[in-house]
Design a protein around this motif. Structure first.
Motif, short mmCIF file in Angstrom:
data_model
loop_
_atom_site.label_atom_id
_atom_site.label_comp_id
_atom_site.label_asym_id
_atom_site.label_seq_id
_atom_site.Cartn_x
_atom_site.Cartn_y
_atom_site.Cartn_z
N ILE A 155 -7.78 -16.61 -37.35
CA ILE A 155 -7.93 -16.40 -38.79
C ILE A 155 -6.55 -16.19 -39.38
O ILE A 155 -5.75 -15.41 -38.85
N VAL A 156 -6.25 -16.91 -40.47
CA VAL A 156 -4.93 -16.82 -41.10
C VAL A 156 -5.08 -16.62 -42.61
O VAL A 156 -6.13 -16.93 -43.18
N PRO A 157 -4.04 -16.10 -43.27
CA PRO A 157 -4.12 -15.94 -44.73
C PRO A 157 -4.10 -17.31 -45.41
O PRO A 157 -3.55 -18.27 -44.87
N LEU A 158 -4.67 -17.35 -46.61
CA LEU A 158 -4.59 -18.54 -47.47
C LEU A 158 -3.56 -18.27 -48.56
O LEU A 158 -3.40 -17.12 -48.97
N PRO A 159 -2.87 -19.26 -49.08
CA PRO A 159 -2.92 -20.66 -48.68
C PRO A 159 -2.18 -20.91 -47.36
O PRO A 159 -1.39 -20.09 -46.92
N PHE A 160 -2.45 -22.08 -46.78
CA PHE A 160 -1.74 -22.49 -45.57
C PHE A 160 -0.28 -22.83 -45.88
O PHE A 160 0.60 -22.61 -45.08
N VAL A 161 -0.10 -23.44 -47.03
CA VAL A 161 1.23 -23.86 -47.49
C VAL A 161 1.47 -23.14 -48.83
O VAL A 161 0.61 -23.19 -49.71
N PRO A 162 2.61 -22.43 -48.98
CA PRO A 162 2.82 -21.63 -50.20
C PRO A 162 2.69 -22.47 -51.47
O PRO A 162 3.11 -23.63 -51.49
N HIS A 163 2.11 -21.86 -52.49
CA HIS A 163 2.03 -22.53 -53.79
C HIS A 163 3.43 -22.68 -54.37
O HIS A 163 4.31 -21.87 -54.10
N ASN A 164 3.59 -23.70 -55.14
CA ASN A 164 4.89 -24.01 -55.73
C ASN A 164 4.75 -24.09 -57.25
O ASN A 164 5.22 -25.01 -57.89
N TYR A 165 4.01 -23.10 -57.81
CA TYR A 165 3.76 -23.08 -59.26
C TYR A 165 5.00 -22.55 -59.98
O TYR A 165 5.72 -21.72 -59.44
N VAL A 166 5.18 -22.99 -61.23
CA VAL A 166 6.27 -22.40 -62.02
C VAL A 166 5.81 -21.04 -62.51
O VAL A 166 4.68 -20.87 -62.98
N ARG A 167 6.66 -20.07 -62.36
CA ARG A 167 6.36 -18.72 -62.84
C ARG A 167 7.47 -18.34 -63.79
O ARG A 167 8.51 -17.84 -63.38
N LYS A 168 7.30 -18.65 -65.03
CA LYS A 168 8.33 -18.29 -66.01
C LYS A 168 7.68 -18.09 -67.36
O LYS A 168 6.55 -18.48 -67.58
N LYS A 169 8.47 -17.49 -68.25
CA LYS A 169 8.06 -17.23 -69.64
C LYS A 169 6.83 -16.34 -69.72
O LYS A 169 5.81 -16.62 -69.17
#
Lengths: 133, 385
Positions: B371-385
């Motif tokens: 069992i592993v944490p989700l997501p498998f691949v880190p999200h690459n969302y913009v976090r600004k403003k």
């Protein structure tokens, strides 16, 4: 080289489930057709039967999986497994896409009934069959 | 509920057929499944920008009747209160231009669909919501929305338009060059309208774990937009096949597989989608079960699963611990980024902690998995403003 390839491919037979078989001495080499490999896309896993296992014609014999899907590979003829392709058991699955009807063979099998080979489609019949899919 | 009969053609059918012959029926639409190949398309989207046609989905506008006489926040609260009859998210609390992910729940607290609800910021849009639901559920959802609205607001389908998703780390650069520089300034999970290409409704959102945009465009303008995007050297067309592996790596649910009418948002690990005001008010369908599971924990939980060998564990594979079944795989396949198999599924909560080792029953053979944490691949969302 050309004539050798031609001679080998002339003796290849196919099932409607896209396995190929080719008689080499007293064993048959078995794999999946170039058409099947192309349809599957990049293979990411394959599972071959153990040497010594026996299969009736049409029985589940191996599994091949692409990113898209998992497919069963059926025994094209009845017999006993005498060798599994070490490239595939060694996880070099790329060879199935690169050379499906040569280096990407799955297993060698000692046929129980050689007449089963004769009943399979020859290359021309298989080419027609694939065209109709 | 897919429509019966032969699958519908997308408005851009010819444009995609010029680039691939690999199509398949999905939710009643004849959709491009694959172009260059699943894995190269997947990797291209993670490294450049992929263009997806998701016009099978259900975009719609939900608005107070004309002449409602309300302004700004008052109009928004009025229309949001109506849609809140169906969903547990705080829609009244949306700021102008904000988008929220939520779900339609049933009386038993199960999920009937997951969806996006946006509050357009433009002048004249007060009292309007932009709602996008799943293709396979859209007729059911729209009927539920109309029934819940009781004539107090009107639903206008927009699924005769095209919905194009541009996804990947280069998406903002491409969108700025091809559509409007202002797209690059949008914050993640926001909505904005743009003139050009007949007028676009754009959300900065997606289903890949990457930054990107989902663009609603009229069918008559969609070809020009798609061709211009595809002409950009950073953009390639991507089929539904890679869309599935991308969302799985990102740990995002596929309705009908990872979410269904028997599964609650809490079991699905989506408690974050239910904001405080709604948790306290308990005024949405299925609130009793959802409140109970929030307080006591759910009996089972959605988790990430990494097989400890190379065999993919696909939907339907049973999960075991000490010879007893404790769960089920709901999505599974191959991760191009991790170069190995990944699955999502539900397990009894006692076994849901990352690090737990379980067995996956694949073709009759138990195979070890963690069992592993989700997501498998880190999200690459913009976090600004």
């Amino acid at each position: 080289m050309f004539s050798l390839t031609r001679e080998l491919s002339m003796s290849t037979r196919y099932t409607k489930d896209h396995e190929w078989v080719r008689l080499e001495g007293d064993v048959v080499v078995i794999g999946i057709s170039a058409y099947a490999a192309e349809q599957l896309g990049d293979v990411v896993y394959a599972e071959l039967p153990a040497v010594g296992a026996s299969f009736a014609q049409g029985a589940d014999m191996a599994v091949v999986e692409s990113a898209k899907t998992a497919s069963d590979v059926y025994a094209p003829i009845s017999g006993e497994i005498v060798e599994a392709n070490a490239a595939i058991t060694g996880e070099n699955w790329e060879i199935i896409n690169a050379e499906p009807e040569a280096g990407g063979w799955f297993v060698k099998l000692k046929p129980a009934n050689a007449a089963e080979i004769e009943a399979l489609m020859d290359e021309a019949a298989y080419a027609d069959y694939v065209k109709g899919l | 509920m897919a429509e019966t009969g032969s699958p519908k053609k997308l408005p851009l059918d010819a444009l995609w057929r010029a680039r691939t012959s690999k199509f398949g029926d999905f939710a009643g639409y004849d959709m491009p499944l694959q172009f260059e190949g699943l894995i190269p398309e997947h990797n291209w989207t993670r490294s450049h920008a992929g263009l997806f046609d998701v016009s099978h989905m259900g975009p719609s506008f939900f608005a107070l009747p004309k002449g409602h006489g309300l302004e700004g926040d008052a109009a928004h609260k009025a229309v949001a209160a109506i849609i809140e009859r169906l969903v547990p998210a705080d829609i009244q609390g949306l700021k102008p231009g904000q988008v929220r992910y939520t779900m339609i729940t049933n009386a038993e607290g199960g999920v009937l669909d997951d969806l996006m609800i946006a509050r357009p910021a433009e002048e004249g849009a007060a009292g309007d919501l932009y709602i996008v639901v799943n293709a396979g559920c859209k007729h059911q959802d729209w009927a539920l929305i109309e029934a819940a609205a009781k004539g107090e607001a009107n639903l206008v389908r927009a699924d005769d338009r095209c919905l194009l998703a541009l996804q990947g780390p280069a998406a903002h650069k491409v969108a700025a060059e091809v559509i409007d520089p202002a797209l690059a300034d949008m914050s993640f999970m926001s909505v904005k309208r743009f003139p050009g290409f007949g007028r676009l409704t754009v959300t900065r959102s997606g289903y890949t774990g990457e930054d990107g945009f989902e663009i609603l465009v009229r069918a008559e303008n969609a070809g020009e937009l798609a061709e211009k995007l595809l002409a950009h050297p950073q953009v390639k067309p991507i089929g539904l096949g890679a869309r599935d592996s991308l969302r799985l790596e990102a740990g995002l649910c596929l309705y009908g597989h990872d979410l269904d009418p028997a599964t609650s948002p809490i079991e699905a690990d989506l408690a974050w989608t239910i904001q405080k005001r709604r948790r306290e008010a308990k005024d949405f369908p299925g609130a009793a079960r959802i409140a109970r599971e929030l307080e006591l924990g759910p009996p089972r939980k959605r988790v990430g699963i990494r097989p400890n060998d190379r065999a993919p564990a696909r939907e339907g594979v049973e999960i075991y611990k000490d010879g007893k079944q404790i769960g089920l795989v709901t999505s599974g396949g191959f991760s191009p980024v991790l170069n190995g198999p990944i699955s999502m599924g539900y397990v009894q909560t006692a076994h849901a902690e990352p690090g737990h080792v379980v067995d996956l029953m694949i073709r009759g053979t138990p195979r070890s998995a963690t069992i592993v944490p989700l997501p498998f691949v880190p999200h690459n969302y913009v976090r600004k403003k």
